[in-house]
Design an enzyme around this catalytic site. Sequence first.
Site, PDB file in Angstrom:
ATOM      1  N   SER A  17       0.827  -1.202   0.000  1.00 33.64           N
ATOM      2  CA  SER A  17       0.000   0.000   0.000  1.00 33.64           C
ATOM      3  C   SER A  17       0.867   1.261   0.000  1.00 33.64           C
ATOM      4  CB  SER A  17      -0.906   0.002   1.231  1.00 33.64           C
ATOM      5  OG  SER A  17      -1.553   1.245   1.358  1.00 33.64           O
ATOM      6  N   ARG A  42       0.221   8.496   5.295  1.00 32.08           N
ATOM      7  CA  ARG A  42      -0.630   7.668   6.158  1.00 32.08           C
ATOM      8  C   ARG A  42      -2.106   8.064   6.051  1.00 32.08           C
ATOM      9  NH1 ARG A  42       1.319   4.613  11.449  1.00 32.08           N
ATOM     10  NH2 ARG A  42      -0.696   3.988  12.200  1.00 32.08           N
ATOM     11  N   HIS A  45      -3.220   6.530   2.810  1.00 28.27           N
ATOM     12  CA  HIS A  45      -3.332   5.080   3.044  1.00 28.27           C
ATOM     13  C   HIS A  45      -4.643   4.746   3.762  1.00 28.27           C
ATOM     14  CE1 HIS A  45      -2.114   1.050   4.535  1.00 28.27           C
ATOM     15  NE2 HIS A  45      -2.561   1.456   5.701  1.00 28.27           N
TER      16      HIS A  45
END
Lengths: 209, 209
Positions: A17, A42, A45
């Site tokens: 990812s 993040r 993600h």
Amino acid sequence: MFMGASTEEGKLIAEKSRIIVKSLIKDQIEEIDPTEADIIERIVHSTADPEYAKLVQFHPKFVENAIDSLKANEDILTDINMVKSGITQYDGDVDCFIKNDEVIKIAKEFDITRASAAIQYASDIGFKGIIVIGNAPTALFKAIELFESNKLNVKAIVGAPVGFVGAADSKEALIHSNIPSIVTKGPKGGTPVAVASINSLIRLVKLNY
Amino acid sequence: MFMGASTEEGKLIAEKSRIIVKSLIKDQIEEIDPTEADIIERIVHSTADPEYAKLVQFHPKFVENAIDSLKANEDILTDINMVKSGITQYDGDVDCFIKNDEVIKIAKEFDITRASAAIQYASDIGFKGIIVIGNAPTALFKAIELFESNKLNVKAIVGAPVGFVGAADSKEALIHSNIPSIVTKGPKGGTPVAVASINSLIRLVKLNY
């Protein structure tokens, strides 16, 4: 432990990812501070939404202030319990007062939202640390108001309230308040954005950043 | 109580948001079942992201099966605790087994994610009800696998795993499984989407729908 993964399969998924996320948002992250880049990665993600790379805005002192506060194990205060339950790796206290009896009383007395009353309550009991908002614009407005009248000892704010009523305005007010913050400009935001932001920093502190 | 609002200020914000959401997605909701429209509105309200109105796909039996299960106070099983903590108004049990010792053992033994092991564990202990997934594609794949081998008594699934690795595939697999479900097609999804979907139905059941 990376992005919550604790098994081999989980780690492989997280790594794969990460590579996809980096390729999707490389234009937005290649020339910025690596800690800020990590937070943005993040967030993307966690939401699978690359648009966030364009919506995130950092106060220049946000990362430094937040890391100092986390290193000192100061409190983290969240606006709702969903945000609190996503912050699982912090050694200090993570509080959310929205269901507190005193908060419910304050909300009724002043006819404000519980989320806003919970920030008032935190100020009343001497809160010191980082505030993480993933839902309620009213909580963010209250935090700014209390900070500006020197009644709230907040070191940094993760400002990711969400919605079409008040959220964008509350984040503009946060930017203008000069409180060290990260915000997602516009209506978008939410609990995954808020949690991803603070968890990125908690992980860095654990790695002895 | 509407969309979590419990004070006058909160109710006004929620109502104003509802009007904005309806205007943003009216082309997607004006000719569909009102319960499905309510769920979509609530997802867009929770994410401030109108794109979800185009990504949501319902199995024709999802609403009926989910409401029957909720009326019978059957269990709700969530993949992560963030989803669980957003489901605050249900009279039945809301479970999440991701931190259970037995689940951690299963994950290590079979080298699968904890989220996946938690679904295995639910099957082992005779779970019956609705599964709500707001994060982990591996949990969704496991639920489909167990359902297809008649080892999981699941009445309906809220399928909103998120991410660039596996999430879209897991939702396609859910659509093809013929389990009554709601999914958000593609990589996007997440805890607010999952929570909004199930909370919309819980509210309808409380209103004696």
